[in-house]
Design an enzyme around this catalytic site. Sequence first.
Site, PDB file in Angstrom:
ATOM      1  CE  LYS A   1      -0.057  -2.774  -6.408  1.00 31.71           C
ATOM      2  NZ  LYS A   1       0.950  -3.656  -5.910  1.00 31.71           N
TER       3      LYS A   1
ATOM      4  N   GLY B   1       5.322   1.307   9.648  1.00 35.64           N
ATOM      5  CA  GLY B   1       4.227   0.404   9.163  1.00 35.64           C
ATOM      6  C   GLY B   1       4.278  -0.870   9.426  1.00 35.64           C
ATOM      7  CB  ILE B   2       3.818  -2.959  12.612  1.00 39.55           C
ATOM      8  CG1 ILE B   2       3.206  -1.432  13.261  1.00 39.55           C
ATOM      9  CG2 ILE B   2       5.469  -2.666  12.734  1.00 39.55           C
ATOM     10  CD1 ILE B   2       3.374  -1.664  14.869  1.00 39.55           C
ATOM     11  N   GLY B   3       2.127  -3.429   9.276  1.00 41.61           N
ATOM     12  CA  GLY B   3       0.997  -4.335   8.938  1.00 41.61           C
ATOM     13  C   GLY B   3       0.961  -5.589   8.577  1.00 41.61           C
ATOM     14  CG  HIS B   4      -1.587  -7.813   6.104  1.00 45.22           C
ATOM     15  ND1 HIS B   4      -2.295  -6.844   5.529  1.00 45.22           N
ATOM     16  CD2 HIS B   4      -2.463  -8.515   6.741  1.00 45.22           C
ATOM     17  CE1 HIS B   4      -3.534  -6.878   5.824  1.00 45.22           C
ATOM     18  NE2 HIS B   4      -3.680  -7.946   6.478  1.00 45.22           N
ATOM     19  CB  VAL B   5       4.949  -6.762   4.596  1.00 46.71           C
ATOM     20  CG1 VAL B   5       6.108  -6.910   4.686  1.00 46.71           C
ATOM     21  CG2 VAL B   5       3.888  -6.948   3.481  1.00 46.71           C
ATOM     22  N   GLY B   6       4.861  -5.762   7.695  1.00 46.82           N
ATOM     23  CA  GLY B   6       5.712  -5.066   8.660  1.00 46.82           C
ATOM     24  C   GLY B   6       5.899  -6.077   9.984  1.00 46.82           C
TER      25      GLY B   6
HETATM   26  P1  NAD Z   1      -0.842  -3.017   5.498  1.00 51.26           P
HETATM   27  O1  NAD Z   1      -2.153  -2.302   4.989  1.00 51.26           O
HETATM   28  O2  NAD Z   1      -1.269  -4.221   6.099  1.00 51.26           O
HETATM   29  O3  NAD Z   1      -0.172  -2.229   6.408  1.00 51.26           O
HETATM   30  C1  NAD Z   1       0.199  -0.894   6.312  1.00 51.26           C
HETATM   31  C2  NAD Z   1       0.509  -0.310   7.606  1.00 51.26           C
HETATM   32  O4  NAD Z   1       1.031   1.090   7.474  1.00 51.26           O
HETATM   33  C3  NAD Z   1      -0.678  -0.350   8.439  1.00 51.26           C
HETATM   34  O5  NAD Z   1      -0.548  -0.468   9.648  1.00 51.26           O
HETATM   35  C4  NAD Z   1      -0.844   1.378   8.344  1.00 51.26           C
HETATM   36  O6  NAD Z   1      -1.492   1.808   9.815  1.00 51.26           O
HETATM   37  C5  NAD Z   1       0.626   1.841   8.291  1.00 51.26           C
HETATM   38  N1  NAD Z   1       0.795   3.170   7.962  1.00 51.26           N
HETATM   39  C6  NAD Z   1       0.198   3.830   6.912  1.00 51.26           C
HETATM   40  N2  NAD Z   1       0.851   5.108   6.762  1.00 51.26           N
HETATM   41  C7  NAD Z   1       1.464   5.216   7.682  1.00 51.26           C
HETATM   42  C8  NAD Z   1       2.635   6.181   7.879  1.00 51.26           C
HETATM   43  N3  NAD Z   1       2.502   7.401   7.385  1.00 51.26           N
HETATM   44  N4  NAD Z   1       3.497   5.969   8.739  1.00 51.26           N
HETATM   45  C9  NAD Z   1       3.396   4.806   9.625  1.00 51.26           C
HETATM   46  N5  NAD Z   1       2.678   3.914   9.490  1.00 51.26           N
HETATM   47  C10 NAD Z   1       1.572   3.971   8.475  1.00 51.26           C
HETATM   48  O7  NAD Z   1      -0.026  -3.348   4.031  1.00 51.26           O
HETATM   49  P2  NAD Z   1       0.908  -4.539   3.948  1.00 51.26           P
HETATM   50  O8  NAD Z   1       0.467  -5.376   3.131  1.00 51.26           O
HETATM   51  O9  NAD Z   1       1.893  -4.696   5.268  1.00 51.26           O
HETATM   52  O10 NAD Z   1       2.007  -3.630   2.824  1.00 51.26           O
HETATM   53  C11 NAD Z   1       3.015  -2.880   3.334  1.00 51.26           C
HETATM   54  C12 NAD Z   1       3.654  -2.285   1.991  1.00 51.26           C
HETATM   55  O11 NAD Z   1       4.353  -2.988   1.116  1.00 51.26           O
HETATM   56  C13 NAD Z   1       2.603  -1.372   1.120  1.00 51.26           C
HETATM   57  O12 NAD Z   1       3.313  -0.175   0.657  1.00 51.26           O
HETATM   58  C14 NAD Z   1       2.533  -2.484   0.037  1.00 51.26           C
HETATM   59  O13 NAD Z   1       2.015  -1.862  -1.279  1.00 51.26           O
HETATM   60  C15 NAD Z   1       3.907  -3.052   0.021  1.00 51.26           C
HETATM   61  N6  NAD Z   1       4.020  -4.465  -0.591  1.00 51.26           N
HETATM   62  C16 NAD Z   1       3.061  -5.364   0.276  1.00 51.26           C
HETATM   63  C17 NAD Z   1       3.078  -6.718  -0.451  1.00 51.26           C
HETATM   64  C18 NAD Z   1       2.332  -7.934   0.429  1.00 51.26           C
HETATM   65  O14 NAD Z   1       2.599  -8.934  -0.128  1.00 51.26           O
HETATM   66  N7  NAD Z   1       1.293  -7.550   1.134  1.00 51.26           N
HETATM   67  C19 NAD Z   1       4.071  -7.153  -1.458  1.00 51.26           C
HETATM   68  C20 NAD Z   1       4.844  -6.123  -2.038  1.00 51.26           C
HETATM   69  C21 NAD Z   1       4.920  -4.967  -1.643  1.00 51.26           C
END
Ligand code: NAD
Length: 367
Positions: free
Chosen positions: A94, A194-199
Amino acid sequence: MTTEITTAKELHKIDPVFGQLSFDNHEQIVFCNDKDTGLKAIIGIHNTVLGPALGGTRMWKYNNEWEALNDVLRLSRGMTYKSAISGLNLGGGKAVIIGDSKVDKTPEMITKFGQFVGSLSGKYITAEDVGTTTEDMDRIHKVTNSVTGISESLGGSGNPSPVTAYGVYMGMKAAAQYKFGTANLAGKKIMVQGIGHVGETLVKYLTEEGALVQVADLSRSRMEEVAKKYGTVVFEGNDLYSADVDIYAPCALGATVNDETIHKIKAQVIAGAANNQLANEQVHGAILQEKGIVYAPDFLINAGGIINVYGEIVKYGKDEAMRRTENIFNTTLEIFALAEQRGITTQQAAMAIAEKRIEDRKKEMAN
Ligand code: NAD
């Protein structure tokens, strides 16, 4: 004057890298510095027994360099376990770039980072993570082949997040099957943090199945947008851990199951995308087990993304990636059964299977 080192916590003061609490016999740690672009990055290569160390690059506003080092050590170790348990011929690595991706990131910085990745001659392969995008990977691809998660137009597998979300959904359904006797999530109260890309994609799957979803995010506008789109509820309280829900899905950052939160959690199942959800694997894993809360190990159920990018290396397409990701449902149930049979935590059961695969490969290579 010699200072007496009394606690493990203080060890890092004399052994800054190998003495770090998160150091776990990592093979190689690379510090990358470029004055011209302002790049400060650390690449952690944890283990390459099963193959090259693949794992995303996180760009984050760390408070200090210790925090960044600790994060890369924990994250790269997690990747070793994730790939091993998912049956991929990949090791664990990583990278972290220190800085605010919205303010500090420049094309030149990303290119320079790509050159550092390339200098490792394939031992580390990067991908996107929090704070980096497919566009960044495309840029890195211009200077090295040691990158995945590039655009489909360039022969890549595109954004891995939707596949990650599908795997988390599968893992959550398995956990529901185990805890509630049905994998059907209709009517289940679920908190997605956390409602980002995955959420967001996870929320889509859950609402389509009829789950009662609440969303929590640091961004108010994001919560409102997602709530409107999928007909969910914005969490309005101060403390989401004590919320009356059946399932808690951590999809923001890691270590949210910690000394402060663990005794408040009312959910009976924890299943989410965030890496390293347990602040302390041993201590918090055991407390969850005692409380009867079913924990779906993060590195097992969030492996969809890496399963997807692995297809770029061994040349399988989206259908195969989805099929393999769907299998997370079965693997999760197997882990629960093993944990129950051995009287260990689900985290320990998942780690034992991953470690066995690595040890078996070592023996094969020695013969
Ligand atoms: P992202 O950055 O798109 O979304 C993260 C979201 O979490 C953002 O909307 C942010 O505002 C919110 N956030 C941050 N801190 C917060 C808190 N304290 N309370 C509430 N919301 C909060 O990230 P992602 O790509 O959706 O990934 C989410 C998690 O999953 C990360 O930990 C990442 O390492 C893990 N992950 C992602 C992938 C992937 O394919 N993207 C794969 C494996 C693991």
